[in-house]
Every structure is written in structure tokens, then in C-alpha cells.
Enzyme design. Structure first.
Site, short mmCIF file in Angstrom:
data_model
loop_
_atom_site.label_atom_id
_atom_site.label_comp_id
_atom_site.label_asym_id
_atom_site.label_seq_id
_atom_site.Cartn_x
_atom_site.Cartn_y
_atom_site.Cartn_z
N CYS A 16 0.84 -1.20 0.00
CA CYS A 16 0.00 0.00 0.00
C CYS A 16 0.87 1.25 0.00
CB CYS A 16 -0.90 0.05 1.24
SG CYS A 16 -2.09 -1.30 1.38
N ASP A 17 0.35 2.31 -0.59
CA ASP A 17 1.01 3.60 -0.50
C ASP A 17 -0.03 4.70 -0.63
OD1 ASP A 17 3.96 4.74 -0.53
OD2 ASP A 17 2.73 6.07 -1.76
N SER A 18 0.14 5.76 0.13
CA SER A 18 -0.83 6.86 0.14
C SER A 18 -0.20 8.14 -0.38
CB SER A 18 -1.36 7.09 1.55
OG SER A 18 -2.05 5.96 2.04
N GLY A 67 -3.10 3.53 -2.82
CA GLY A 67 -2.95 2.43 -3.76
C GLY A 67 -2.82 1.11 -3.01
#
Length: 208
Positions: free
Chosen positions: A75-77, A112
Site C-alpha cells: 500500500c502507499d498513500s 494504492g
């Protein structure tokens, strides 16, 4: 087939989300040079950046020896504000400038998610998507902004804020899944797991 989930992130907030949702998981982190990954793709928007980095993290961890026969979620924000992509500010001066501009206004937090199935006999799937939520900030005094930044909390958060910590006091409204703003949408994870034929209930701590 018994499934195990690996979170490809060192974020305490993400592992706390999974734990609070009763989802069994372990954490395995690989060092991904995020600026280098983004630079290699040129000029992309905030949503695509979030998905790109989530995929890079998942792929890096899935290639490690300890990630065999598992489901890996990366995940990445990235925070989108005034058409710009904002990641972690790192420096206090940057955080103060951003928060000053954001107060009383609304931006969009994109997270994501990328899932890779490395299980023997599994689907072999590798797929991802982005969950987004809009965040409206309250007005803040200069003293409040400086005090918040001085805690260090916003320096390592996409967009220079959290909703599950001290920063929650300065957020007036979230439109969308609040888990997305924390950094991992449980409902999005459920949909990705269904795509590789794994019910999320199979990962509940009470199920195994």
C-alpha cells in the site's frame, strides 16, 4: 488451502488496521527507493503515483524468500491538493507550509493497494486498485499548526496529517472510506482477495 497475508509496509497504522479488523497477517518490508521509482515513470498524477508505489512495494517483498506461498499486499498513500501530489513532508518547514495552505479546505487522499498471490497452487494473480477519500480540514491557528508539527506526527504521513492520531482534531469531515485515509481500505482488500478466490473470512484470526 490455508492462506497467509503479508503486509509489505512498516506503517504501524496499517498493521493496526488489520489487527483491529481481526485479520491475521505478518509484516515484511523491503527498502524501495520511492523517489527513484516515481522518477523512472516521469510526470504522473497522484492517483497513479499511489498505485505505482504500492505495486513496487508488493513486488519487492514478493520476491523475498520469506514471502513464498503467501498473499502479499502493498500500500502507499498520496495526498492530492490543488492539483499537486503530496507525499511525506519530512521537514517541519514543509509541513507547516502545507498545513497552512490546507486549513479550511478539501483535498483527496489516494491509497494504492497491490496484491500478489505467491501461493503454490494459488491463482498467481497480481492486481491492484486505488481507493480515494476527500478530507476537509478545519481552520487552525498558527500556534496550533506549530504545535502539531512540533509533535513530529505529520512529518512521516502523506499530506502532513493523520485522522487516527493527533491530527484527527483538525479534520472536519471525511467523504469516503476513512480506512483509506489511514492507509489501507479493508473493503478494498476484501475485493482484491475475492479476485484471487480468497474470502477475507479465511484470514480472520478466529478462523485459524
Amino acid at each position: 488451502m490455508t492462506a497467509r497475508l503479508i503486509l509489505a509496509s512498516k506503517s504501524p497504522a496499517r498493521t493496526r488496521l488489520l489487527t483491529d479488523a481481526g485479520i491475521r497477517h505478518s509484516v515484511l518490508v523491503s527498502d524501495v527507493d520511492e523517489p527513484a521509482v516515481v522518477a523512472s515513470y516521469g510526470d504522473i498524477d497522484a492517483l497513479d503515483t499511489a498505485l505505482l508505489l504500492a505495486r513496487a512495494k508488493a513486488e519487492a517483498v514478493a520476491s523475498l524468500e520469506g514471502a513464498g506461498d503467501a498473499l502479499v499486499i502493498g500500500c502507499d498513500s498520496v495526498f492530492e491538493f490543488d492539483g499537486e501530489a503530496h507525499g511525506k513532508p519530512y521537514e517541519p518547514a514543509t509541513a507547516i507550509e502545507r498545513i497552512t495552505r490546507m486549513q479550511g479546505r478539501t483535498g483527496i487522499l489516494h491509497t494504492g493497494h497491490w496484491l500478489i498471490d505467491t501461493r503454490g497452487g494459488g491463482s498467481g494473480g497480481t492486481l491492484g486498485t486505488v481507493a480515494s477519500a476527500s478530507v476537509t480540514f478545519g481552520t487552525m491557528t498558527d500556534d496550533e499548526i506549530r504545535a502539531y508539527v512540533a509533535t513530529g506526527e505529520p512529518l512521516h504521513c502523506a499530506g502532513s496529517f493523520t485522522i487516527d492520531g493527533l491530527g484527527g482534531a483538525f479534520i472536519d469531515r471525511v467523504d469516503g472510506d476513512p480506512h483509506t485515509v489511514v492507509g489501507l481500505s479493508i473493503s478494498t482488500l476484501r475485493a482484491l482477495l475475492r479476485s484471487v478466490h480468497v474470502p477475507i473470512t479465511d484470514l480472520w484470526a478466529s478462523a485459524g
